[in-house]
Scaffold this motif. Structure first.
Motif, PDB file in Angstrom:
ATOM      1  N   GLN A 228      49.371  22.948   6.247  1.00 36.40           N
ATOM      2  CA  GLN A 228      50.774  23.069   6.615  1.00 36.40           C
ATOM      3  C   GLN A 228      51.701  23.072   5.402  1.00 36.40           C
ATOM      4  O   GLN A 228      52.911  23.294   5.542  1.00 36.40           O
ATOM      5  CB  GLN A 228      51.173  21.955   7.585  1.00 36.40           C
ATOM      6  N   LEU A 229      51.146  22.849   4.201  1.00 33.81           N
ATOM      7  CA  LEU A 229      51.935  22.903   2.971  1.00 33.81           C
ATOM      8  C   LEU A 229      51.728  24.199   2.203  1.00 33.81           C
ATOM      9  O   LEU A 229      52.011  24.250   0.996  1.00 33.81           O
ATOM     10  CB  LEU A 229      51.573  21.712   2.059  1.00 33.81           C
ATOM     11  N   ARG A 230      51.275  25.239   2.860  1.00 36.25           N
ATOM     12  CA  ARG A 230      50.997  26.491   2.142  1.00 36.25           C
ATOM     13  C   ARG A 230      52.247  27.111   1.534  1.00 36.25           C
ATOM     14  O   ARG A 230      52.154  27.958   0.646  1.00 36.25           O
ATOM     15  CB  ARG A 230      50.294  27.489   3.055  1.00 36.25           C
ATOM     16  N   ASP A 231      53.413  26.709   1.993  1.00 29.27           N
ATOM     17  CA  ASP A 231      54.655  27.183   1.394  1.00 29.27           C
ATOM     18  C   ASP A 231      55.114  26.300   0.245  1.00 29.27           C
ATOM     19  O   ASP A 231      56.197  26.509  -0.319  1.00 29.27           O
ATOM     20  CB  ASP A 231      55.757  27.238   2.454  1.00 29.27           C
ATOM     21  N   VAL A 232      54.304  25.296  -0.121  1.00 31.09           N
ATOM     22  CA  VAL A 232      54.679  24.318  -1.146  1.00 31.09           C
ATOM     23  C   VAL A 232      53.654  24.342  -2.263  1.00 31.09           C
ATOM     24  O   VAL A 232      52.443  24.363  -2.012  1.00 31.09           O
ATOM     25  CB  VAL A 232      54.764  22.900  -0.545  1.00 31.09           C
ATOM     26  N   GLY A 233      54.117  24.330  -3.489  1.00 33.52           N
ATOM     27  CA  GLY A 233      53.222  24.227  -4.637  1.00 33.52           C
ATOM     28  C   GLY A 233      53.341  22.868  -5.306  1.00 33.52           C
ATOM     29  O   GLY A 233      54.038  21.969  -4.823  1.00 33.52           O
ATOM     30  N   LEU A 234      52.646  22.719  -6.404  1.00 34.64           N
ATOM     31  CA  LEU A 234      52.735  21.501  -7.208  1.00 34.64           C
ATOM     32  C   LEU A 234      53.742  21.738  -8.326  1.00 34.64           C
ATOM     33  O   LEU A 234      53.581  22.635  -9.146  1.00 34.64           O
ATOM     34  CB  LEU A 234      51.375  21.126  -7.781  1.00 34.64           C
ATOM     35  N   GLU A 235      54.779  20.930  -8.340  1.00 35.59           N
ATOM     36  CA  GLU A 235      55.857  21.090  -9.308  1.00 35.59           C
ATOM     37  C   GLU A 235      55.436  20.636 -10.695  1.00 35.59           C
ATOM     38  O   GLU A 235      55.826  21.221 -11.702  1.00 35.59           O
ATOM     39  CB  GLU A 235      57.061  20.290  -8.827  1.00 35.59           C
ATOM     40  N   LYS A 236      54.668  19.569 -10.738  1.00 36.14           N
ATOM     41  CA  LYS A 236      54.170  19.019 -12.005  1.00 36.14           C
ATOM     42  C   LYS A 236      52.689  18.707 -11.848  1.00 36.14           C
ATOM     43  O   LYS A 236      52.247  18.275 -10.788  1.00 36.14           O
ATOM     44  CB  LYS A 236      54.898  17.726 -12.381  1.00 36.14           C
ATOM     45  N   VAL A 237      51.914  18.920 -12.899  1.00 36.61           N
ATOM     46  CA  VAL A 237      50.517  18.504 -12.951  1.00 36.61           C
ATOM     47  C   VAL A 237      50.293  17.837 -14.301  1.00 36.61           C
ATOM     48  O   VAL A 237      50.728  18.344 -15.334  1.00 36.61           O
ATOM     49  CB  VAL A 237      49.554  19.693 -12.780  1.00 36.61           C
ATOM     50  N   TRP A 238      49.639  16.686 -14.294  1.00 41.07           N
ATOM     51  CA  TRP A 238      49.375  15.976 -15.536  1.00 41.07           C
ATOM     52  C   TRP A 238      47.998  15.330 -15.446  1.00 41.07           C
ATOM     53  O   TRP A 238      47.372  15.311 -14.389  1.00 41.07           O
ATOM     54  CB  TRP A 238      50.440  14.918 -15.800  1.00 41.07           C
ATOM     55  N   GLY A 239      47.533  14.811 -16.551  1.00 42.99           N
ATOM     56  CA  GLY A 239      46.217  14.178 -16.548  1.00 42.99           C
ATOM     57  C   GLY A 239      46.070  13.212 -17.691  1.00 42.99           C
ATOM     58  O   GLY A 239      46.995  12.956 -18.463  1.00 42.99           O
TER      59      GLY A 239
ATOM     60  N   PRO B  20      60.229  13.771 -19.828  1.00 47.27           N
ATOM     61  CA  PRO B  20      59.723  12.415 -20.047  1.00 47.27           C
ATOM     62  C   PRO B  20      60.487  11.708 -21.149  1.00 47.27           C
ATOM     63  O   PRO B  20      61.039  12.349 -22.060  1.00 47.27           O
ATOM     64  CB  PRO B  20      58.261  12.661 -20.450  1.00 47.27           C
ATOM     65  N   PRO B  21      60.553  10.378 -21.101  1.00 48.70           N
ATOM     66  CA  PRO B  21      61.166   9.637 -22.198  1.00 48.70           C
ATOM     67  C   PRO B  21      60.423   9.901 -23.500  1.00 48.70           C
ATOM     68  O   PRO B  21      59.238  10.262 -23.491  1.00 48.70           O
ATOM     69  CB  PRO B  21      61.013   8.175 -21.765  1.00 48.70           C
ATOM     70  N   PRO B  22      61.086   9.755 -24.632  1.00 49.40           N
ATOM     71  CA  PRO B  22      60.419   9.991 -25.923  1.00 49.40           C
ATOM     72  C   PRO B  22      59.133   9.181 -26.049  1.00 49.40           C
ATOM     73  O   PRO B  22      59.106   7.990 -25.755  1.00 49.40           O
ATOM     74  CB  PRO B  22      61.477   9.536 -26.935  1.00 49.40           C
ATOM     75  N   GLY B  23      58.079   9.858 -26.480  1.00 44.27           N
ATOM     76  CA  GLY B  23      56.808   9.193 -26.712  1.00 44.27           C
ATOM     77  C   GLY B  23      55.855   9.214 -25.550  1.00 44.27           C
ATOM     78  O   GLY B  23      54.703   8.798 -25.690  1.00 44.27           O
ATOM     79  N   TYR B  24      56.287   9.706 -24.386  1.00 49.31           N
ATOM     80  CA  TYR B  24      55.426   9.754 -23.205  1.00 49.31           C
ATOM     81  C   TYR B  24      55.017  11.190 -22.898  1.00 49.31           C
ATOM     82  O   TYR B  24      55.797  12.125 -23.091  1.00 49.31           O
ATOM     83  CB  TYR B  24      56.133   9.143 -21.991  1.00 49.31           C
TER      84      TYR B  24
ATOM     85  N   PRO C 162      54.245  14.368 -20.476  1.00 43.37           N
ATOM     86  CA  PRO C 162      54.914  14.801 -19.244  1.00 43.37           C
ATOM     87  C   PRO C 162      54.121  14.395 -18.001  1.00 43.37           C
ATOM     88  O   PRO C 162      52.911  14.569 -17.919  1.00 43.37           O
ATOM     89  CB  PRO C 162      54.953  16.324 -19.394  1.00 43.37           C
ATOM     90  N   SER C 163      54.821  13.838 -17.029  1.00 43.59           N
ATOM     91  CA  SER C 163      54.269  13.504 -15.725  1.00 43.59           C
ATOM     92  C   SER C 163      55.442  13.217 -14.806  1.00 43.59           C
ATOM     93  O   SER C 163      56.559  12.950 -15.273  1.00 43.59           O
ATOM     94  CB  SER C 163      53.349  12.271 -15.791  1.00 43.59           C
ATOM     95  N   TRP C 164      55.188  13.250 -13.496  1.00 45.05           N
ATOM     96  CA  TRP C 164      56.267  12.860 -12.599  1.00 45.05           C
ATOM     97  C   TRP C 164      56.627  11.407 -12.811  1.00 45.05           C
ATOM     98  O   TRP C 164      57.798  11.034 -12.765  1.00 45.05           O
ATOM     99  CB  TRP C 164      55.876  13.090 -11.135  1.00 45.05           C
ATOM    100  N   TYR C 165      55.636  10.558 -13.084  1.00 46.83           N
ATOM    101  CA  TYR C 165      55.925   9.153 -13.325  1.00 46.83           C
ATOM    102  C   TYR C 165      56.931   8.990 -14.463  1.00 46.83           C
ATOM    103  O   TYR C 165      57.915   8.247 -14.352  1.00 46.83           O
ATOM    104  CB  TYR C 165      54.652   8.394 -13.680  1.00 46.83           C
TER     105      TYR C 165
END
Length: 432
Positions: A333-344, A8-12, A14-17
């Motif tokens: 159908q996404l059982r082979d896929v996980g979540l790369e990033k999680v934020w809140g 993430p940019p400085p001060g933000y 972590p998130s995919w955004y």
């Protein structure tokens, strides 16, 4: 396509955004005392939207942001821009009567129109896509969607498309859903890009924005002053737009809301074909459980999947694994896929889930209680407050008339009581 910076940019946070944008230039902190027509606490959707409306009236506006523009819920939310509010229209009907409920709903429609008009007029690159659907998991919920469609057309002149199981499955490829209610007027966007776009527009209109300038004290009077650690702004009017992050600045507002954690995850890029195989028309989707799941696609073909609200102020244990299980329940159908990033982040919830706008003094305004439904409503709130400052207070007064009670239990017991209540609603969801 988004710019991937990976960090993430400085001060933000972590998130995919945050990792999908080019780092925005930092803004200065407040170091000297200033005078303004209006001072705004909070550099999110509400504060920035109000600043634009006020600057368009020719007023001198200063925005004080404790972190960075869009740092809070405005830059980390699910990105779904919807009409209405966090509560059902029937709740507003009970609180304010049918005529006022219709008026409030019409203001929410104006809020969505305002969001779209600003995106277009100011060329805000926030990856807007049309369309959003509520989806039902059970026959009881499907019946509720049918009733909602009938009432919205009859009482609110707002037609929605009711989908049967077959149409729902064609749009959202999940075995979980049995019906849908589609709003072509709603949509979704990249919230942090939208917040940064609003800030750019505000500054072009002459608004001064100071980051890393947390307000520590508010001094009320004929003029109002907001004090940071190093300086203060004195103004004719103030707007408190800190929502869930006021931290003791306005106790008379904070006892009417409670901060609730909500979370979003992003898969790795799935490729356009696989992503559109999940959500055919790239719409935003949410189920109608009390503890709901909501999801949409990103511009680089990820699935963005949200939910897992926490009423305890702590992230749920095993958050990433739990959210991945919920995603797999919706899309096996996404059982082979996980979540790369999680934020809140924290959103502000009122007891009745209705919005809470008004004044705490003749020259001090506030807007809070968006209850996870604020992408469009925040801009409308800021615009209504700007109109009130200009002497046209009818819209704001319609919202201020809604009665809001403090959460029971006082400062120490209100959260445990809320956690217990939410456990009942979650059980109700599981029992169907």
């Amino acid at each position: 396509m988004p710019v991937s910076t990976q960090i993430p940019p400085p001060g933000y946070r972590p998130s995919w955004y945050a990792s999908s944008i080019a780092p925005p230039s930092p803004r200065p902190s407040l170091k000297h005392n200033h005078r303004a027509d209006v001072v705004i606490l909070g550099g999110g959707f509400t504060g920035l939207g109000a600043a634009i409306s006020l600057a368009q009236q020719g007023l001198q506006v200063v925005v004080l942001e404790a972190q960075r523009v869009g740092w809070g819920a405005s830059g980390r939310n699910g990105g779904q821009a919807l009409v209405g509010f966090g509560c059902d229209q029937q709740v507003l009907e009970r609180l304010a009567g049918q005529e006022q409920a219709r008026l409030l709903f019409d203001y929410s429609r104006q809020g969505l129109a305002l969001l779209k008009s600003r995106i277009a007029a100011f060329n805000i690159d926030c990856q807007w896509h049309d369309g959003a659907a509520d989806v039902a998991i059970s026959a009881r919920q499907a019946s509720g969607l049918a009733q909602q469609a009938e009432r919205m057309a009859r009482l609110y002149d707002y037609p929605l498309q009711l989908w049967d199981r077959q149409r729902t499955a064609a749009e959202v490829d999940s075995p979980r859903f049995v019906a849908g209610l589609f709003d072509p007027n709603a949509g979704h966007l990249h919230p942090l890009r939208y917040a940064l776009g609003l800030a750019r527009v505000a500054q072009q209109l002459g608004v001064q924005i100071y980051e890393h300038s947390a307000v520590r004290r508010i001094q009320h009077g004929a003029k109002v002053s907001l004090y940071t650690d190093q300086a203060h702004i004195t103004a004719d009017f103030a707007l408190i737009a800190g929502n869930a992050l006021l931290e003791g600045l306005a106790p008379q507002l904070e006892n009417r809301i409670i901060p609730v954690g909500t979370y979003v995850g992003a898969t790795p890029p799935l490729g356009r074909e696989r992503a559109r195989g999940l959500i055919a028309n790239d719409i935003a989707v949410a189920d109608v459980n009390w503890a709901l799941d909501y999801f949409r696609l990103s511009a680089d073909h990820r699935l963005l999947f949200g939910g897992m609200a926490s009423y305890s102020a702590l992230p749920p244990p095993g958050l990433q694994a739990a959210m991945t299980r919920r995603m797999h329940a919706v899309f096996p159908q996404l059982r082979d896929v996980g979540l790369e990033k999680v934020w809140g982040g924290m959103i502000d919830i009122t007891r009745n889930r209705a919005p809470h706008f008004g004044r705490i003094a003749p020259n001090v305004y506030f807007a809070q209680g968006f209850c996870g439904h604020g992408v469009a409503a925040t801009g409308m709130a800021g615009d209504l407050i700007a109109r009130a400052i200009a002497g046209q207070a009818g819209g704001l007064d319609a919202f201020a008339a809604i009665a809001h009670q403090p959460f029971p239990g006082g400062r120490w017991l209100r959260r445990p009581l809320l956690v217990a209540a939410m456990s009942w609603y979650k059980l109700r969801d599981r029992l169907g």
